[in-house]
Design a protein around this motif. Structure first.
Motif, PDB file in Angstrom:
ATOM      1  N   ALA A  25      37.986  32.604  35.100  1.00 51.76           N
ATOM      2  CA  ALA A  25      38.246  33.833  35.857  1.00 51.76           C
ATOM      3  C   ALA A  25      38.480  33.491  37.326  1.00 51.76           C
ATOM      4  O   ALA A  25      38.048  32.442  37.808  1.00 51.76           O
ATOM      5  CB  ALA A  25      37.072  34.792  35.721  1.00 51.76           C
ATOM      6  N   VAL A  26      39.148  34.395  38.013  1.00 47.42           N
ATOM      7  CA  VAL A  26      39.326  34.276  39.460  1.00 47.42           C
ATOM      8  C   VAL A  26      38.770  35.538  40.106  1.00 47.42           C
ATOM      9  O   VAL A  26      38.678  36.593  39.488  1.00 47.42           O
ATOM     10  CB  VAL A  26      40.810  34.084  39.861  1.00 47.42           C
ATOM     11  N   GLN A  27      38.406  35.397  41.349  1.00 46.41           N
ATOM     12  CA  GLN A  27      37.909  36.528  42.119  1.00 46.41           C
ATOM     13  C   GLN A  27      39.121  37.302  42.644  1.00 46.41           C
ATOM     14  O   GLN A  27      40.108  36.711  43.080  1.00 46.41           O
ATOM     15  CB  GLN A  27      37.063  35.999  43.274  1.00 46.41           C
ATOM     16  N   VAL A  28      39.040  38.639  42.595  1.00 46.93           N
ATOM     17  CA  VAL A  28      40.148  39.489  43.019  1.00 46.93           C
ATOM     18  C   VAL A  28      39.623  40.499  44.048  1.00 46.93           C
ATOM     19  O   VAL A  28      38.603  41.165  43.818  1.00 46.93           O
ATOM     20  CB  VAL A  28      40.767  40.237  41.821  1.00 46.93           C
ATOM     21  N   CYS A  29      40.327  40.634  45.163  1.00 47.16           N
ATOM     22  CA  CYS A  29      39.942  41.562  46.229  1.00 47.16           C
ATOM     23  C   CYS A  29      40.018  43.000  45.720  1.00 47.16           C
ATOM     24  O   CYS A  29      41.030  43.406  45.129  1.00 47.16           O
ATOM     25  CB  CYS A  29      40.866  41.377  47.421  1.00 47.16           C
ATOM     26  N   ASP A  30      38.968  43.776  45.962  1.00 47.23           N
ATOM     27  CA  ASP A  30      38.954  45.182  45.558  1.00 47.23           C
ATOM     28  C   ASP A  30      39.936  46.020  46.368  1.00 47.23           C
ATOM     29  O   ASP A  30      40.462  47.010  45.866  1.00 47.23           O
ATOM     30  CB  ASP A  30      37.541  45.775  45.724  1.00 47.23           C
ATOM     31  N   ALA A  31      40.219  45.630  47.606  1.00 48.23           N
ATOM     32  CA  ALA A  31      41.081  46.432  48.473  1.00 48.23           C
ATOM     33  C   ALA A  31      42.571  46.178  48.248  1.00 48.23           C
ATOM     34  O   ALA A  31      43.351  47.114  48.103  1.00 48.23           O
ATOM     35  CB  ALA A  31      40.734  46.175  49.934  1.00 48.23           C
ATOM     36  N   CYS A  32      42.987  44.900  48.205  1.00 49.22           N
ATOM     37  CA  CYS A  32      44.425  44.616  48.133  1.00 49.22           C
ATOM     38  C   CYS A  32      44.858  43.922  46.849  1.00 49.22           C
ATOM     39  O   CYS A  32      46.049  43.743  46.626  1.00 49.22           O
ATOM     40  CB  CYS A  32      44.865  43.808  49.352  1.00 49.22           C
ATOM     41  N   GLY A  33      43.910  43.503  46.014  1.00 47.10           N
ATOM     42  CA  GLY A  33      44.254  42.897  44.733  1.00 47.10           C
ATOM     43  C   GLY A  33      44.621  41.426  44.792  1.00 47.10           C
ATOM     44  O   GLY A  33      45.065  40.860  43.793  1.00 47.10           O
ATOM     45  N   THR A  34      44.417  40.773  45.933  1.00 46.18           N
ATOM     46  CA  THR A  34      44.737  39.357  46.049  1.00 46.18           C
ATOM     47  C   THR A  34      43.706  38.517  45.293  1.00 46.18           C
ATOM     48  O   THR A  34      42.505  38.673  45.492  1.00 46.18           O
ATOM     49  CB  THR A  34      44.750  38.930  47.531  1.00 46.18           C
ATOM     50  N   ALA A  35      44.203  37.631  44.437  1.00 46.09           N
ATOM     51  CA  ALA A  35      43.323  36.713  43.717  1.00 46.09           C
ATOM     52  C   ALA A  35      43.019  35.524  44.603  1.00 46.09           C
ATOM     53  O   ALA A  35      43.860  35.100  45.403  1.00 46.09           O
ATOM     54  CB  ALA A  35      43.992  36.248  42.428  1.00 46.09           C
ATOM     55  N   ARG A  36      41.804  34.996  44.451  1.00 50.52           N
ATOM     56  CA  ARG A  36      41.437  33.873  45.304  1.00 50.52           C
ATOM     57  C   ARG A  36      40.524  32.886  44.576  1.00 50.52           C
ATOM     58  O   ARG A  36      39.750  33.242  43.709  1.00 50.52           O
ATOM     59  CB  ARG A  36      40.782  34.358  46.577  1.00 50.52           C
ATOM     60  N   PHE A  37      40.690  31.624  44.972  1.00 48.87           N
ATOM     61  CA  PHE A  37      39.817  30.548  44.545  1.00 48.87           C
ATOM     62  C   PHE A  37      39.816  29.532  45.674  1.00 48.87           C
ATOM     63  O   PHE A  37      40.884  29.218  46.207  1.00 48.87           O
ATOM     64  CB  PHE A  37      40.327  29.885  43.259  1.00 48.87           C
ATOM     65  N   PRO A  38      38.664  29.040  46.060  1.00 49.44           N
ATOM     66  CA  PRO A  38      37.352  29.361  45.529  1.00 49.44           C
ATOM     67  C   PRO A  38      36.899  30.749  45.963  1.00 49.44           C
ATOM     68  O   PRO A  38      37.464  31.345  46.891  1.00 49.44           O
ATOM     69  CB  PRO A  38      36.453  28.272  46.121  1.00 49.44           C
ATOM     70  N   ALA A  39      35.875  31.234  45.305  1.00 50.22           N
ATOM     71  CA  ALA A  39      35.327  32.552  45.623  1.00 50.22           C
ATOM     72  C   ALA A  39      34.764  32.553  47.044  1.00 50.22           C
ATOM     73  O   ALA A  39      34.234  31.545  47.514  1.00 50.22           O
ATOM     74  CB  ALA A  39      34.228  32.901  44.626  1.00 50.22           C
ATOM     75  N   ARG A  40      34.912  33.686  47.710  1.00 47.10           N
ATOM     76  CA  ARG A  40      34.357  33.826  49.056  1.00 47.10           C
ATOM     77  C   ARG A  40      34.094  35.299  49.353  1.00 47.10           C
ATOM     78  O   ARG A  40      34.586  36.178  48.641  1.00 47.10           O
ATOM     79  CB  ARG A  40      35.243  33.179  50.098  1.00 47.10           C
ATOM     80  N   ALA A  41      33.364  35.566  50.397  1.00 45.47           N
ATOM     81  CA  ALA A  41      32.914  36.919  50.702  1.00 45.47           C
ATOM     82  C   ALA A  41      34.034  37.820  51.211  1.00 45.47           C
ATOM     83  O   ALA A  41      34.033  39.022  50.933  1.00 45.47           O
ATOM     84  CB  ALA A  41      31.785  36.877  51.730  1.00 45.47           C
ATOM     85  N   PHE A  42      35.002  37.261  51.942  1.00 49.30           N
ATOM     86  CA  PHE A  42      36.047  38.080  52.552  1.00 49.30           C
ATOM     87  C   PHE A  42      37.418  37.661  52.055  1.00 49.30           C
ATOM     88  O   PHE A  42      37.683  36.483  51.840  1.00 49.30           O
ATOM     89  CB  PHE A  42      36.017  37.946  54.084  1.00 49.30           C
ATOM     90  N   CYS A  43      38.307  38.622  51.928  1.00 43.36           N
ATOM     91  CA  CYS A  43      39.682  38.373  51.516  1.00 43.36           C
ATOM     92  C   CYS A  43      40.462  37.755  52.678  1.00 43.36           C
ATOM     93  O   CYS A  43      40.424  38.278  53.799  1.00 43.36           O
ATOM     94  CB  CYS A  43      40.327  39.682  51.082  1.00 43.36           C
ATOM     95  N   ALA A  44      41.171  36.680  52.421  1.00 43.95           N
ATOM     96  CA  ALA A  44      41.976  36.028  53.458  1.00 43.95           C
ATOM     97  C   ALA A  44      43.187  36.873  53.850  1.00 43.95           C
ATOM     98  O   ALA A  44      43.693  36.752  54.959  1.00 43.95           O
ATOM     99  CB  ALA A  44      42.432  34.656  52.982  1.00 43.95           C
ATOM    100  N   ARG A  45      43.656  37.722  52.940  1.00 40.52           N
ATOM    101  CA  ARG A  45      44.836  38.538  53.231  1.00 40.52           C
ATOM    102  C   ARG A  45      44.493  39.774  54.055  1.00 40.52           C
ATOM    103  O   ARG A  45      45.089  40.026  55.084  1.00 40.52           O
ATOM    104  CB  ARG A  45      45.535  38.959  51.948  1.00 40.52           C
TER     105      ARG A  45
END
Length: 131
Positions: A25-45
Motif C-alpha cells: 500500500a501507499v499513503q495517499v493525501c486526504d486533501a489532494c489525493g497525491t500518493a507518497r512513499f515513504p510515508a510522512r506527516a505532511f503532503c509534499a504537494r
C-alpha cells in the motif's frame, strides 16, 4: 542483518505492519489525493496533514538502480543492488528495495515485489523481474 532494524516511526509504522501481512500500500493525501512513499506527516504537494492508505498492485518499472559496494549494515554482504521502482498504478510514486534478479536490472524493466521475512517482526520488500 544482525542488529539493524528499520525505524518504525509514527509515519511508517502502518507500512511495516502491512508489509508484514503481505499487503502493498501507499499513503495517499486526504486533501489532494497525491500518493507518497515513504510515508510522512505532511503532503509534499499541498502541505496538509491527513492521509489514508490505499492498496496498490506491487508492480512497476525500474527507474534507476545503484550497485552498493559498501556494507553499511553489519552482516550485509556487498556488493548488492538497490532499485528504485516507479509503481504501475501510481506513476508518480517511487518505492525502493533490494534487487532479486539473477542479472543486473534494466531501465524500464517490468518488476514485481517479493517479500523477504527476516523474522517474526520484520518483512522487507524486494524487487524481481516480471509482473
Amino acid at each position: 542483518m544482525a542488529g539493524y532494524r528499520p525505524e518504525r516511526d509514527r509515519d511508517s509504522r502502518e507500512w511495516w505492519e502491512r508489509i508484514g501481512r503481505g499487503e502493498f500500500a501507499v499513503q495517499v493525501c486526504d486533501a489532494c489525493g497525491t500518493a507518497r512513499f515513504p510515508a510522512r506527516a505532511f503532503c509534499a504537494r499541498c502541505r496538509t496533514e491527513g492521509a489514508h492508505w490505499r492498496e496498490v498492485a506491487p508492480e512497476g518499472v525500474v527507474e534507476s538502480w545503484i550497485v552498493n559496494h559498501q556494507p553499511f549494515v553489519p552482516g550485509l554482504r556487498a556488493p548488492y543492488v538497490v532499485v528504485m521502482v516507479r509503481l504501475a498504478e501510481v506513476p508518480g510514486c517511487f518505492v525502493y528495495g533490494n534487487w532479486r534478479g539473477l542479472r543486473p536490472p534494466e531501465h524500464g524493466e517490468r518488476v514485481t515485489a517479493s517479500y523477504t521475512r527476516v523474522d517474526a517482526d520484520l518483512t522487507l520488500v524486494d524487487w524481481r523481474p516480471g509482473p
